[in-house]
Design an enzyme around this catalytic site. Structure first.
Site, PDB file in Angstrom:
ATOM      1  N   GLN A  66      14.945  11.053-108.323  1.00 44.93           N
ATOM      2  CA  GLN A  66      14.210  10.167-107.615  1.00 44.93           C
ATOM      3  C   GLN A  66      12.880  10.037-108.139  1.00 44.93           C
ATOM      4  OE1 GLN A  66      16.261  12.109-103.704  1.00 44.93           O
ATOM      5  NE2 GLN A  66      14.527  10.697-103.273  1.00 44.93           N
TER       6      GLN A  66
ATOM      7  N   ARG B  73      15.047  12.645 -96.065  1.00 48.73           N
ATOM      8  CA  ARG B  73      14.713  11.335 -95.332  1.00 48.73           C
ATOM      9  C   ARG B  73      13.478  11.645 -94.229  1.00 48.73           C
ATOM     10  NH1 ARG B  73      19.375   7.112 -94.050  1.00 48.73           N
ATOM     11  NH2 ARG B  73      17.734   5.715 -93.979  1.00 48.73           N
ATOM     12  N   CYS B  74      12.420  12.101 -95.038  1.00 47.39           N
ATOM     13  CA  CYS B  74      11.285  12.507 -94.177  1.00 47.39           C
ATOM     14  C   CYS B  74      10.110  12.587 -94.954  1.00 47.39           C
ATOM     15  CB  CYS B  74      11.648  14.226 -93.790  1.00 47.39           C
ATOM     16  SG  CYS B  74      10.559  15.066 -93.046  1.00 47.39           S
TER      17      CYS B  74
ATOM     18  N   GLU C 158      12.797   6.543 -93.353  1.00 44.48           N
ATOM     19  CA  GLU C 158      13.126   7.799 -92.843  1.00 44.48           C
ATOM     20  C   GLU C 158      13.099   7.885 -91.141  1.00 44.48           C
ATOM     21  OE1 GLU C 158       9.865   9.584 -94.623  1.00 44.48           O
ATOM     22  OE2 GLU C 158       8.943   9.563 -92.922  1.00 44.48           O
TER      23      GLU C 158
END
Ligand code: CDP
Length: 784
Positions: free
Chosen positions: A221, A368-369, A738
């Site tokens: 990523q 997702r944060c 997120e």
């Protein structure tokens, strides 16, 4: 030169995802699809022990197997000074074990063979003599006197403590607590969870011995940051390293860290002069790569009897695993946890955190944060719900009473954030209206009278995304800015190169829409390139919902920069001064004479064929965006559940999610992001937990033990939106990737706890499996 009237599908259009064309045809190009001539395959031997001294490795039988090319051990890596590598948190991590194993599943050796199955089979022939050591699987045990020392190779490490971190004002918070009528406390554990992208991690490393060029296809990523880390670790010149992250099958934070497999495959390719492919299997991914959460949280909320919040105190124990490897901004040891005051006008707060090494795989990734915002949001929303019960207030009323008011923005929190914009009452009112909160509470009374366990859970979360301004945000010293490069071709088609990459979020569509909005070129005429470090500008990657706030802003800014030149060319074509040119997407017109117009396509052609004297040819530019602030998306989730007292099973009856992510670039994609996040939030709240037995064995090493919600269990979602633009973002957008994973777990737990109020249950730790809920019911009823 004709005027164009076709509507440009820029911001606010639910343009169908351009990338889906190749995905639905099965023409995606993932790392495992990469086939290079002469390519070898690598498999990794992992430790069955959580903590064990490595006495010896005998690889001779494996080495002798037909098809095996090499066995790589820690000793061999050490000869090349590659047995250890730096982590993104400034710690070190073993690439292959040389001294002792520190977590179950740790990389011990690697086999390189001409066939992936031979490589796997050969692992069984490697004989390793381990000497088991005492195991630590919780931070409490890590802190205990006499705990085994996990990082004994570090000169400065005499215990398992990694860091102590504080934020806020302790004295002011103590004073607030002294003035309080009431203090509500909560101890809760946010369990270790795993992002579980469908595509596991892997790479194909191709180092050309003749040129020294290293091309590494990698599930990353953050390919640019990885390139720099590789240059530092391997001492390779950075211009000779090219990281290509092709299509990624999800990431969710799991594909941010640098994994030993990447380093070993690259070293093997360098030594053998052939490309080496390494692809993890599911169990390897689940036991050894980037975990999230694993936070033991204590919270105290000081209140007046009328529900006014006076102060918040929190203390945390973070289980970081055996190596502190997550990518948190250097200055903030527990990420952005200090957003824990949430949506409330909190006069005082103090946050303390301590990180510990344990015999578990490295954790703490931004699943997702935005770093640790999920844990923070969970803690405050659970505390507020319990405060409502203790004060006899409605959970919606206590929130509304304490929300930061619309006209208080920009709002400076006591832990140092400046919230850009918000309308918390607006989001809450809409959620309550959509779910018919008053009606549901009446229904709840009737159901309770019939002995049913009916609950309504609320969560009003505030996030903080878009790290970040260079003054405060860096990862291992690299500032968290992002670049964008835009070229308009003579025919008016464009290519946009961005530093962030997509793992399924639809950037090839939405980032094109940003350019469409600014320049009037249709999204299908704009190719978006990403994930190839040789061909895209530098940036810190896609995680923590930072793409839209940082890379999206860079895209808008580069389009504006190109637009300035386009206006000059338009003025030249229209034979007026620049000040007399107006842009009415997609036409440049003469002020007061709208019939005299040229399109962006006319301008693009002229940029290469008919530009004014003294002007450089071409129509292109680049921009590195340094965000002036983070962005603060928010929302209110309202869920209704029914719990079966006999079994502890709970079912979601209604579920309303109102999100505000500022201006929505592509409403359809935003909704998809929210659906995904609500589903993951449901998985975390209802069924997922990676546990470890006392020997440190990881339980949850496959999808039978670690459950992903399917369409069958997942509740139906009803969505709503409010739009409060970010005042400092060029297009007013905030992140959304997120939000629902951050906001929803507290709403699910609050709903189940609300259902159990007649029994006096104040807390149940996630995951709320039916067994856990049943046990809570039994305990509350005095049963066994
Ligand atoms: O960093 P990541 O892409 O995971 O998260 P994000 O920036 O929140 O974006 C997720 C997706 O939603 C991207 O395709 C964005 O362009 C899109 N989005 C949008 O259309 N409008 C917003 N206000 C925020 C995100």
């Amino acid at each position: 030169m004709a005027t164009e009237t076709e509507e440009i599908r820029g911001i606010g259009h639910s343009v169908r995802r351009k990338e889906d064309d190749r995905f639905v045809r099965g023409r995606g190009n993932y790392v495992d699809d990469v086939q290079l001539p002469g390519m070898l395959h690598m498999a990794i031997l992992r430790s069955p022990y959580a903590h064990a001294k490595l006495n010896s490795i005998d690889a001779s039988a494996a080495q002798a197997m037909p098809g095996v090319v090499a066995v790589v051990t820690g000793e061999l890596m050490a000869q090349h000074n590659l047995a250890w590598m730096p982590t993104l948190s400034g710690d070190t991590q073993a690439v292959l074990v040389t001294d002792k194993v520190r977590f179950p599943g740790q990389e011990v050796a690697a086999v390189i063979a001409d066939d992936p199955y031979v490589a796997k089979d050969a692992l069984e022939k490697i004989e390793v003599d381990y000497e088991p050591l005492g195991v630590v699987v919780t931070p409490q045990a890590a802190a205990a006197d006499g705990a085994p020392l996990i990082r004994d190779e570090k000169d400065d490490q005499s215990d398992n403590h990694i860091y102590h971190w504080e934020s806020g004002d302790k004295d002011a918070t103590d004073r607030a607590f002294a003035d309080a009528d009431r203090v509500v406390t909560l101890d809760t554990f946010y369990p270790r969870s795993h992002p579980s992208p469908l595509e596991t991690c892997g790479c194909v490393a191709d180092v050309d011995p003749a040129t020294g060029q290293a091309t590494i296809y990698m599930t990353s990523q953050a390919p640019h940051a990885i390139r720099t880390v590789f240059a530092l670790v391997a001492g390779l010149p950075e211009e000779n390293i090219r990281i290509i992250s092709p299509d990624l099958g999800g990431g969710f934070g799991n594909k941010v860290p640098v994994y030993p497999g990447y380093v070993v495959a690259t070293a093997a390719s360098l030594l053998l002069g052939k490309p080496v492919k390494w692809i993890e299997d599911r169990t390897e991914n689940l036991i050894s790569t980037g975990f999230a959460r694993d936070f033991h949280m204590h919270g105290e909320l000081a209140l007046k009897d009328d529900g006014t919040m006076l102060g918040l105190r929190t203390s945390l124990l973070a289980d970081e695993g055996a190596f502190h490897a997550d990518a948190q901004p250097s200055k903030f040891k527990v990420g952005l946890f200090h957003i824990v005051t949430g949506s409330y006008d909190m006069p005082a707060a103090h946050v303390e955190a301590d990180g510990y090494y344990t015999n578990k795989a490295p954790g703490g990734v931004a699943y997702r944060c935005s770093f640790r915002v999920t844990e923070a949001s969970f803690l405050i929303e659970r505390l507020v719900q319990n405060a409502a019960y203790e004060l006899g207030m409605d959970p919606a009323d206590i929130r509304k009473k304490n929300f930061i008011d619309k006209d208080q923005f920009p709002y400076e929190s006591v832990t140092g954030f400046v919230y850009d914009s918000g309308d918390y009452h607006g989001a809450m009112d809409l959620a309550l209206e959509k779910i018919d909160y008053a009606g549901l509470r009446e229904e709840q009374k009737r159901e309770r009278a019939d002995g049913k366990l009916w609950g309504i859970g609320l969560a009003s979360f505030t996030e903080v995304v878009g790290a970040g301004p260079h003054k405060d945000y860096d990862i291992i010293g690299i500032k968290m800015n992002d670049g964008a490069e835009l070229r308009i071709h003579p025919t008016g088609k464009a290519i946009l190169k961005i530093s962030s990459i997509t793992q399924g979020q639809g950037h090839e569509t939405t980032f094109a829409q940003i350019v469409s909005e600014e320049l009037g070129i249709q999204p299908e005429d704009i190719k978006v390139m990403h994930g190839d470090t040789d061909n895209t500008p530098y940036g810190l990657g896609t995680y923590a919902s930072r793409s839209t706030p940082v890379s999206g802003a860079a895209t808008a800014m580069v389009a504006r920069r190109v637009g300035e030149k386009a206006r000059k060319i338009a003025a030249h074509l229209l034979e007026v001064s620049e000040e007399d040119v107006e842009f009415h997407r997609p036409n440049y017109t003469v002020k007061g004479a709208p019939d005299r117009a040229v399109t962006i396509q006319d301008v693009a052609f002229a940029a290469y064929t008919n530009f004014p004297d003294g002007m450089e040819a071409g129509l292109e530019g680049n921009y590195y965006y340094d965000p002036p602030n983070l962005t603060f998306p928010f929302g209110t989730y309202a869920f209704a559940v029914e719990v079966a007292p006999e079994t502890g099973e709970w079912q979601v009856k209604r579920m309303v999610a109102v999100d505000d992510c500022g201006v929505r670039i592509n409403p359809m994609i935003v909704e998809g992001q929210i659906h995904g996040g609500l589903t993951e939030g449901y998985g975390i709240a209802a069924m997922q937990q990676i546990t470890f037995d006392e020997d440190g064995n990881c339980i949850g090493s496959n999808f039978l033990d670690y459950l992903l919600p399917t369409a069958v269990e997942t509740p139906r979602f009803e969505l709503g939106e409010t739009v409060t633009p970010s005042p400092h973002h060029p297009i007013g957008a905030k992140g959304v990737g997120e939000s629902a994973t951050v906001g929803s777990p507290a709403a699910y737990v609050n709903a189940v706890v609300d259902a159990l109020q007649p029994l006096g249950v104040k807390n149940i730790d996630m995951p709320l499996t039916s067994a856990t809920v049943w046990e809570a019911i039994q305990a509350a009823q005095g049963g066994s």
